[in-house]
Design a protein around this motif. Structure first.
Motif, PDB file in Angstrom:
ATOM      1  N   ASN A  55       0.849  -1.188   0.000  1.00  0.00           N
ATOM      2  CA  ASN A  55       0.000   0.000   0.000  1.00  0.00           C
ATOM      3  C   ASN A  55       0.890   1.246   0.000  1.00  0.00           C
ATOM      4  O   ASN A  55       0.944   2.007   0.962  1.00  0.00           O
ATOM      5  CB  ASN A  55      -0.922  -0.005   1.220  1.00  0.00           C
ATOM      6  CG  ASN A  55      -1.924   1.150   1.187  1.00  0.00           C
ATOM      7  OD1 ASN A  55      -2.239   1.682   0.111  1.00  0.00           O
ATOM      8  ND2 ASN A  55      -2.407   1.536   2.349  1.00  0.00           N
ATOM      9  N   SER A  56       1.636   1.416  -1.102  1.00  0.00           N
ATOM     10  CA  SER A  56       2.611   2.495  -1.172  1.00  0.00           C
ATOM     11  C   SER A  56       2.890   2.864  -2.621  1.00  0.00           C
ATOM     12  O   SER A  56       2.696   2.040  -3.530  1.00  0.00           O
ATOM     13  CB  SER A  56       3.915   2.080  -0.488  1.00  0.00           C
ATOM     14  OG  SER A  56       4.907   3.094  -0.586  1.00  0.00           O
ATOM     15  N   ASP A  57       3.317   4.086  -2.825  1.00  0.00           N
ATOM     16  CA  ASP A  57       3.800   4.548  -4.120  1.00  0.00           C
ATOM     17  C   ASP A  57       5.305   4.768  -4.024  1.00  0.00           C
ATOM     18  O   ASP A  57       5.896   4.783  -2.942  1.00  0.00           O
ATOM     19  CB  ASP A  57       3.122   5.857  -4.525  1.00  0.00           C
ATOM     20  CG  ASP A  57       1.633   5.688  -4.760  1.00  0.00           C
ATOM     21  OD1 ASP A  57       1.198   4.550  -5.042  1.00  0.00           O
ATOM     22  OD2 ASP A  57       0.905   6.686  -4.654  1.00  0.00           O
ATOM     23  N   LEU A  58       5.935   4.954  -5.210  1.00  0.00           N
ATOM     24  CA  LEU A  58       7.362   5.261  -5.239  1.00  0.00           C
ATOM     25  C   LEU A  58       7.655   6.151  -6.434  1.00  0.00           C
ATOM     26  O   LEU A  58       7.249   5.846  -7.561  1.00  0.00           O
ATOM     27  CB  LEU A  58       8.196   3.980  -5.304  1.00  0.00           C
ATOM     28  CG  LEU A  58       9.717   4.117  -5.144  1.00  0.00           C
ATOM     29  CD1 LEU A  58      10.326   2.857  -4.525  1.00  0.00           C
ATOM     30  CD2 LEU A  58      10.422   4.407  -6.475  1.00  0.00           C
ATOM     31  N   TYR A  89      16.904  10.927  -4.899  1.00  0.00           N
ATOM     32  CA  TYR A  89      15.951  11.106  -3.809  1.00  0.00           C
ATOM     33  C   TYR A  89      14.723  10.257  -4.107  1.00  0.00           C
ATOM     34  O   TYR A  89      14.128  10.371  -5.181  1.00  0.00           O
ATOM     35  CB  TYR A  89      15.558  12.572  -3.667  1.00  0.00           C
ATOM     36  CG  TYR A  89      14.383  12.772  -2.726  1.00  0.00           C
ATOM     37  CD1 TYR A  89      14.565  12.683  -1.351  1.00  0.00           C
ATOM     38  CD2 TYR A  89      13.102  13.026  -3.225  1.00  0.00           C
ATOM     39  CE1 TYR A  89      13.493  12.851  -0.482  1.00  0.00           C
ATOM     40  CE2 TYR A  89      12.031  13.193  -2.365  1.00  0.00           C
ATOM     41  CZ  TYR A  89      12.228  13.099  -0.997  1.00  0.00           C
ATOM     42  OH  TYR A  89      11.172  13.246  -0.139  1.00  0.00           O
ATOM     43  N   ILE A  90      14.350   9.388  -3.176  1.00  0.00           N
ATOM     44  CA  ILE A  90      13.232   8.463  -3.363  1.00  0.00           C
ATOM     45  C   ILE A  90      12.116   8.833  -2.396  1.00  0.00           C
ATOM     46  O   ILE A  90      12.329   8.926  -1.174  1.00  0.00           O
ATOM     47  CB  ILE A  90      13.681   7.011  -3.132  1.00  0.00           C
ATOM     48  CG1 ILE A  90      14.778   6.629  -4.137  1.00  0.00           C
ATOM     49  CG2 ILE A  90      12.496   6.050  -3.257  1.00  0.00           C
ATOM     50  CD1 ILE A  90      15.410   5.285  -3.866  1.00  0.00           C
ATOM     51  N   ASP A  91      10.928   9.031  -2.935  1.00  0.00           N
ATOM     52  CA  ASP A  91       9.753   9.373  -2.138  1.00  0.00           C
ATOM     53  C   ASP A  91       8.868   8.137  -2.061  1.00  0.00           C
ATOM     54  O   ASP A  91       8.152   7.809  -3.015  1.00  0.00           O
ATOM     55  CB  ASP A  91       9.005  10.533  -2.788  1.00  0.00           C
ATOM     56  CG  ASP A  91       7.803  10.983  -1.972  1.00  0.00           C
ATOM     57  OD1 ASP A  91       7.713  10.588  -0.795  1.00  0.00           O
ATOM     58  OD2 ASP A  91       6.952  11.707  -2.519  1.00  0.00           O
ATOM     59  N   SER A  92       8.930   7.426  -0.927  1.00  0.00           N
ATOM     60  CA  SER A  92       8.169   6.184  -0.799  1.00  0.00           C
ATOM     61  C   SER A  92       8.144   5.731   0.656  1.00  0.00           C
ATOM     62  O   SER A  92       9.090   5.976   1.415  1.00  0.00           O
ATOM     63  CB  SER A  92       8.783   5.082  -1.666  1.00  0.00           C
ATOM     64  OG  SER A  92       8.061   3.873  -1.535  1.00  0.00           O
ATOM     65  N   SER A  93       7.050   5.049   1.014  1.00  0.00           N
ATOM     66  CA  SER A  93       6.973   4.375   2.318  1.00  0.00           C
ATOM     67  C   SER A  93       7.086   2.869   2.162  1.00  0.00           C
ATOM     68  O   SER A  93       6.790   2.115   3.098  1.00  0.00           O
ATOM     69  CB  SER A  93       5.645   4.738   3.009  1.00  0.00           C
ATOM     70  OG  SER A  93       4.538   4.316   2.207  1.00  0.00           O
ATOM     71  N   ALA A  94       7.521   2.408   0.995  1.00  0.00           N
ATOM     72  CA  ALA A  94       7.651   0.979   0.734  1.00  0.00           C
ATOM     73  C   ALA A  94       8.757   0.375   1.595  1.00  0.00           C
ATOM     74  O   ALA A  94       9.639   1.077   2.104  1.00  0.00           O
ATOM     75  CB  ALA A  94       7.943   0.741  -0.746  1.00  0.00           C
TER      76      ALA A  94
END
Length: 326
Positions: A55-58, A89-94
C-alpha cells in the motif's frame, strides 16, 4: 550503472565520445593526446507509481554530475582524472519485503578515478584505469561500501579499419561475477564514419549511417544491458531520436545483513527525445521515456532478483542532459 568493462557505452556507436575514460570506445581509438576537458550534468524525474503488493507509491528524482580533466598528454602518453557524483531522492513508504528494511530515501554514488594510455613504437597502445567510489545511502560509512573497478587494456590496430582490444577487468559491483577478474576481447571494424561494428565478450555494438541524416545504433552488454536508438538530424543544430534501453543501477545499503548484497534497480524504457548542438561545444539532450518492468531487489547479483523484490508499476521518466567539451 555500467562498469568499466561493460561501458561500451556507444563504443563504435559514436565518435564524439563525452569521455574516453568512461567508455570502451575510447580504448578502441589508437590516437593519443587529444583528450578534452568534459563536464556533464544529467537529471531525471519519475513521478510516483504504485508499488505492487504494498500500500505504497514510489517516485524518484536523480541528479548526476561527471567530469574529465586531462592531466598530461602528448602523441605518446595521456593521463586523465575523472569523477562522478550522483544523488537519487526516493519518495516512498515501501519496504524491502524479506528483510523488512524501509526503502532508503537518499542514495548516493561518488567516484574518482584515473586513466592512463601509452602508444608504443609499433603502434600498439596499452592502458589502464582505476576507479574507486562509494555507492550507498551513507557513502564511505564503512570499508565494505567501497566500489572498486580496474581495467588493463592492449589495443593492436590492424590497418586503418580493423582493431583488436584485449583487456582484463575487476569490479566488485557487476551484476554478474562480482569481485572476479574477467578477461575480455573485442574486435572493431571501422572502415569509415558511416559504419562501426564492435563484437566482443561480453558485449556487441553497431553504428550505421544509411543516409547522411540518419543514424542507427545498438549496444548489448551481458547479461541485461541494452541501449539502442534511431536518430534523424534534419539540421546541424538539432537531432531527434527514439529507441529502447534496459539499464541498471546499484548501491550498498548501510544496514544490509550480508556485506556482499547490493540494492539493484532495473528498468526498461521506450524513449524519445531531442538533442540540441549548441555553440561552444555544448550539447543539450531532452528525453521522455515510458518505463516498464521496473524492479528493485537486494542481492549479490542478477540471480538474486527474487530476494527483497519490489516491483514498481509502469510510468513515465523525464530527463535532461547538458554536456560541455572544451
Amino acid at each position: 550503472m555500467i562498469t568499466a568493462l561493460s561501458i561500451a557505452l556507444l563504443a563504435g556507436l559514436t565518435w564524439a565520445m563525452p569521455s574516453r575514460a568512461m567508455d570502451l570506445g575510447g580504448w578502441m581509438v589508437p590516437r593519443i593526446g587529444n583528450l578534452k576537458y568534459n563536464l556533464n550534468y544529467e537529471g531525471s524525474y519519475s513521478p510516483s507509481q504504485a508499488v505492487q503488493g504494498q500500500n505504497s507509491d514510489l517516485g524518484y528524482l536523480s541528479n548526476t554530475g561527471r567530469f574529465l580533466v586531462p592531466l598530461y598528454q602528448n602523441p605518446r602518453d595521456e593521463l586523465a582524472l575523472h569523477g562522478r557524483a550522483s544523488h537519487m531522492y526516493i519518495d516512498s513508504s515501501a519496504v524491502l519485503p524479506d528483510s523488512g528494511q524501509a526503502f532508503p530515501q537518499d542514495l548516493y554514488d561518488l567516484r574518482l578515478g584515473a586513466t592512463y594510455r601509452h602508444k608504443m613504437e609499433r603502434g600498439w597502445v596499452f592502458g589502464g584505469e582505476l576507479t574507486v567510489g562509494s555507492p550507498s545511502d551513507k557513502p564511505f560509512n564503512q570499508l565494505d561500501d567501497t566500489s572498486i573497478s580496474a581495467t588493463a587494456t592492449l589495443l593492436t590496430p590492424q590497418g586503418k579499419a580493423h582493431r583488436w582490444l584485449f583487456l582484463i577487468n575487476y569490479s566488485n559491483t557487476r551484476d554478474f561475477l562480482p569481485g572476479i577478474p574477467i578477461p575480455g576481447v573485442a574486435y572493431a571494424y571501422m572502415p569509415d564514419q558511416n559504419l562501426s561494428i564492435l563484437v566482443g565478450l561480453p558485449l556487441a555494438s553497431v553504428r550505421y549511417k544509411p543516409a547522411p541524416k540518419w543514424t542507427l545504433s545498438g549496444l548489448y552488454i551481458y547479461p541485461n544491458t541494452v541501449i539502442s536508438s534511431v536518430a534523424y538530424r534534419p539540421k546541424p543544430w538539432v537531432e531527434g531520436f527514439a529507441g529502447f534501453d534496459w539499464t541498471y543501477q546499484r548501491w550498498f545499503l548501510s544496514e544490509r545483513t550480508d556485506d556482499k548484497n547490493r540494492l539493484f534497480f532495473y528498468q526498461k524504457e521506450a524513449k524519445a527525445g531531442l538533442k540540441f548542438f549548441l555553440p561552444h561545444d555544448l550539447l543539450l539532450r531532452l528525453t521522455a521515456s515510458y518505463a516498464f518492468d521496473r524492479l528493485w531487489f537486494q542481492g549479490d547479483d542478477w540471480s538474486d532478483r527474487g530476494q527483497d523484490q519490489v516491483d514498481l508499476d509502469n510510468g513515465y521518466v523525464f530527463g535532461a542532459t547538458l554536456n560541455w567539451r572544451f
